[in-house]
Design a protein around this motif. Sequence first.
Motif, PDB file in Angstrom:
ATOM      1  N   PRO A 139       0.841  -1.214   0.000  1.00  0.00           N
ATOM      2  CA  PRO A 139       0.000   0.000   0.000  1.00  0.00           C
ATOM      3  C   PRO A 139       0.868   1.252   0.000  1.00  0.00           C
ATOM      4  CG  PRO A 139      -0.001  -0.999   2.174  1.00  0.00           C
ATOM      5  CD  PRO A 139       0.722  -1.958   1.266  1.00  0.00           C
ATOM      6  N   VAL A 140       0.331   2.315  -0.585  1.00  0.00           N
ATOM      7  CA  VAL A 140       1.030   3.596  -0.632  1.00  0.00           C
ATOM      8  C   VAL A 140       0.111   4.665  -0.053  1.00  0.00           C
ATOM      9  CG1 VAL A 140       2.465   2.983  -2.600  1.00  0.00           C
ATOM     10  CG2 VAL A 140       0.227   4.020  -2.996  1.00  0.00           C
ATOM     11  N   GLN A 141       0.717   5.749   0.404  1.00  0.00           N
ATOM     12  CA  GLN A 141      -0.055   6.848   0.963  1.00  0.00           C
ATOM     13  C   GLN A 141      -0.530   7.783  -0.134  1.00  0.00           C
ATOM     14  OE1 GLN A 141       2.782   8.036   4.334  1.00  0.00           O
ATOM     15  NE2 GLN A 141       0.757   8.164   5.293  1.00  0.00           N
ATOM     16  N   LEU A 172       7.133   8.648   5.762  1.00  0.00           N
ATOM     17  CA  LEU A 172       5.676   8.608   5.917  1.00  0.00           C
ATOM     18  C   LEU A 172       5.179   9.988   6.345  1.00  0.00           C
ATOM     19  CD1 LEU A 172       5.364   5.240   7.897  1.00  0.00           C
ATOM     20  CD2 LEU A 172       5.211   5.582   5.430  1.00  0.00           C
ATOM     21  N   LYS A 173       3.865  10.169   6.238  1.00  0.00           N
ATOM     22  CA  LYS A 173       3.269  11.441   6.665  1.00  0.00           C
ATOM     23  C   LYS A 173       1.957  11.160   7.396  1.00  0.00           C
ATOM     24  CE  LYS A 173       0.310  12.501   2.720  1.00  0.00           C
ATOM     25  NZ  LYS A 173      -0.132  13.548   1.765  1.00  0.00           N
ATOM     26  N   TRP A 181       5.744  14.988   8.808  1.00  0.00           N
ATOM     27  CA  TRP A 181       6.502  13.967   8.095  1.00  0.00           C
ATOM     28  C   TRP A 181       7.471  13.312   9.058  1.00  0.00           C
ATOM     29  CZ3 TRP A 181       5.960  13.335   2.617  1.00  0.00           C
ATOM     30  CH2 TRP A 181       5.094  14.253   2.023  1.00  0.00           C
ATOM     31  N   PHE A 182       7.779  12.044   8.818  1.00  0.00           N
ATOM     32  CA  PHE A 182       8.689  11.352   9.727  1.00  0.00           C
ATOM     33  C   PHE A 182       9.303  10.132   9.034  1.00  0.00           C
ATOM     34  CE2 PHE A 182       4.691   9.320  10.015  1.00  0.00           C
ATOM     35  CZ  PHE A 182       3.776  10.235  10.516  1.00  0.00           C
ATOM     36  N   HIS A 183      10.456   9.716   9.579  1.00  0.00           N
ATOM     37  CA  HIS A 183      11.097   8.486   9.128  1.00  0.00           C
ATOM     38  C   HIS A 183      10.310   7.289   9.641  1.00  0.00           C
ATOM     39  CE1 HIS A 183      14.549  11.431   9.425  1.00  0.00           C
ATOM     40  NE2 HIS A 183      14.617  11.058   8.149  1.00  0.00           N
ATOM     41  N   ARG A 184      10.320   6.211   8.842  1.00  0.00           N
ATOM     42  CA  ARG A 184       9.624   4.990   9.268  1.00  0.00           C
ATOM     43  C   ARG A 184      10.204   4.466  10.577  1.00  0.00           C
ATOM     44  NH1 ARG A 184       6.607   0.670   7.340  1.00  0.00           N
ATOM     45  NH2 ARG A 184       6.314   1.733   5.341  1.00  0.00           N
ATOM     46  N   ASP A 185      11.515   4.422  10.689  1.00  0.00           N
ATOM     47  CA  ASP A 185      12.124   3.904  11.912  1.00  0.00           C
ATOM     48  C   ASP A 185      11.774   4.784  13.119  1.00  0.00           C
ATOM     49  OD1 ASP A 185      13.248   1.827  10.517  1.00  0.00           O
ATOM     50  OD2 ASP A 185      15.200   2.808  10.244  1.00  0.00           O
ATOM     51  N   CYS A 186      11.687   6.108  12.902  1.00  0.00           N
ATOM     52  CA  CYS A 186      11.361   7.014  14.013  1.00  0.00           C
ATOM     53  C   CYS A 186       9.932   6.797  14.516  1.00  0.00           C
ATOM     54  CB  CYS A 186      11.546   8.473  13.577  1.00  0.00           C
ATOM     55  SG  CYS A 186      13.260   8.940  13.247  1.00  0.00           S
TER      56      CYS A 186
END
Length: 841
Positions: A139-141, A172-173, A181-186
């Motif tokens: 899936p995509v945003q 991701l957002k 907005w943020f990093h997936r790992d974060c």
Amino acid sequence: MVRKRDRHSNQISIPLSGVAEDCCVLCKHSDDDPDRYGEKVTLKEHKLTVHYFCLLMSSGVYQKGEENEGVCGFLVDDIKQEVRRSSRLTCSACKKKGASVGCSIRSCNKKIHFPCGKKLHFIFQFTDLFPSFCADHSPVQSTDSAPLDLSLPQSCSVCLDSIEPTLSYSILKCPACHTSWFHRDCVQHQAQSAGLFFFRCTLCNNKESFQQEMLRMGIHIPERDASWELEEHAFEDLLEVYQNCDASICLCTDGRTHAAKSGRYAVVRCRLCGSRGTHRKCSDLELHTTDWACDECTLAVDGKASVIQRGGGVSPEKGQRRSLLAKRQRSSLHSTAPCKRPSLSTSTLTSEELLQSLALQLTSTSFHSQPQSSSPHAPRPIHPQSPSKVQGQPAPSRFPHSPCSLPPGSPVEVSGDQALVAGLSLLKRPDFNPTHRLTVRFKGSHRTPFPSTPFGGDDVPRRYFLKLLVEQIQKCPVFEGPDRHKNLALDAQALREDLYYDVGCLLALALVHGGPPVRFFSPALFQCLFNHPRDSPLTHTHMTHDTHCTRQVNMIAEAGSLEDLKEAVASCRQFLEVAGCRREISSLDDKEALVEDLVNFTMITRMQLPLQRLREGLCTLGVFNQVQLFPAVFYATFCSPADKLTAHNTKWLFTVNFSTQTDRAERETAVFSYWRHFLLECEVGRSSVSLQDLLLFVSGVEEIPAVGLFPRPTVGFRHPSSSHSSLGDDGEKAEERLRANGRRGGVGGVSLLDVGEWDKRRGGHRNSSARKMKDESHTDGGMDCDAAVEGCANDGRRNGDDVCVSPVVDPSTNSLSLPVVSSYPTFKASMELTVHKYTNT
């Protein structure tokens, strides 16, 4: 098909401290990282080690057992069978056997080990059947959002490192605000730390849609409390309270560290920082005071705004008292007088003191402040110079409230009793300024008569105009409902003429310029305007009775069965369509939500514009902002009926000033007891003078204004005139001021008490002087008050009393000087004669 069930990691029944050679039978990794792979579980009796996430994501194994069987419901036989199945499958990433996780799209043949999935950007959804998707089918945003604001800093909302705002596997957002907005790992680390109950967008604080989107994009959200809530003794320090007294001089004999549970030596902590304290006695606080702020916090939060002095703060002698003004919106209607928002909300301030602080705008540009009043919180009164020092000035007004002491500003001409018409005309004048005093003149042959004051001035017509204005506003088209319980009405003509704004402006003027309290708002209207009390939903009982909307809502609310409810809904179909509440009714439980929606539509949604314009009008002179800061304090001013005047609350209107000389103070103490007893007799009807008459005599008002009596009335003592030098300090000063105006004690030209009533109050003795005075007053049209009281004094001498003097009211300070006599009957006679002469004028 048996569904998989996600488990909180702490619920795994068999933890493993594990060794390096113990590898997961599915992924062949020995890593023990619960955040990445879930708990690593070892069943020693079966010589089996497995990662919990590897089990969840494996395509061929499901939880078929109970929670305490196998590995959280995954049976051992099923796990072994999945190991055999995956042993024939090759991982698309590492090319080794044992790939137990496959893409959930049936046409896709990609297989991987769970740890290898992240290398190929697999997305693992920790929900439903725990599906997995390869990079081609993941899936995509959505990119359908508002244009990116490049003026905002482009950084990760979690780690704050710079970020390229482009959607990808690792970026991701937030689906709610589209700006976070943020990093997936974060965001995965944030989810691990916050848990299901605290995981939300760090920017917009959205929770529901944010969590759903993160689960869809492969973020695992543990079903547990936040990590900071699980730390042992994490908040233990919060249970410790400060118990030291930091007053400059501690009066406690047991030292500063002594803290009683209650009483004068209980430690009250600063309500802002909590790290400073004081004994109640050391800072001269009341016995039940719990609201106190230290000096540091008072100065820190206030900045350049006003400082509200409190017990333990800087004394008025050490610094100039600053005004307490509410910050307000500016418009063409408002003057440029400086206003400030109070930084400390407090329950010790009264609505009178807060309105007095707003009234300082009316004189702050013209005069210097006088000495401080007796109230510890009230702002300083401001008066013009004494008439004895300035030639050509008119005689001082009896009531030196600041609105009355201004230079001429806004003349108001009232035809008859049309106060509302005159008020609306005043607002439309281009030169109108709300900070100018109101000089009122009634004109026309049919104007309503109003009481006059023997001391001159324009206070009485102004107060009478404001009283009529508030009464007529209550009956104008913008309000509906019974008297003293008004809701806002929706009137098209009032909207066209912007009457809602004008009414709000006039009410604000009346409150600050010395008019009576409003007292006719309903609790529902007060809540709609000022959101007080909070979290208290409106019900159909708050609606105005006997209106079209109320009848239809009541019809639905009173439905006792499903059939009655459907019938009521059908009959109100048009009203429901307008309110946007047309819905299918399937049970009687739907009634409550429907009624709530209809009440909110009737009282809030459709009234948005009238409410907004009324609020904007009330912003005049800062009234709305002040009420919004202290809604509980102002509730009685707008909604509660007037309190009955009693001896108790009348006594507390006055500050008593005793002489410093011991012999005088002893006599004055006895007279003060006469005064209290006289108030009680006035209350119960045992005196010909009522408490309202007494209030009118001392202050010149029939009802205490919304701004209170300012300056606060005082009680002094006037010693017998047989020795003029024996006059008390207050009485002597009052005498001199009254002589300067050609008056001495009271007024003349009015009828006296009936002789029979006088004899009855003198214990049955015939008072020839009183009869003679009554006859003279009827014959000559009046006589001087001193002569009247002298007749009482002659009888007093025959009865062994001292020479009687009359009470004196000083109009410049609102002070009452009581006659110092040796018996209560003489005191009562003097008070009744003088008060009657004034109130019957």
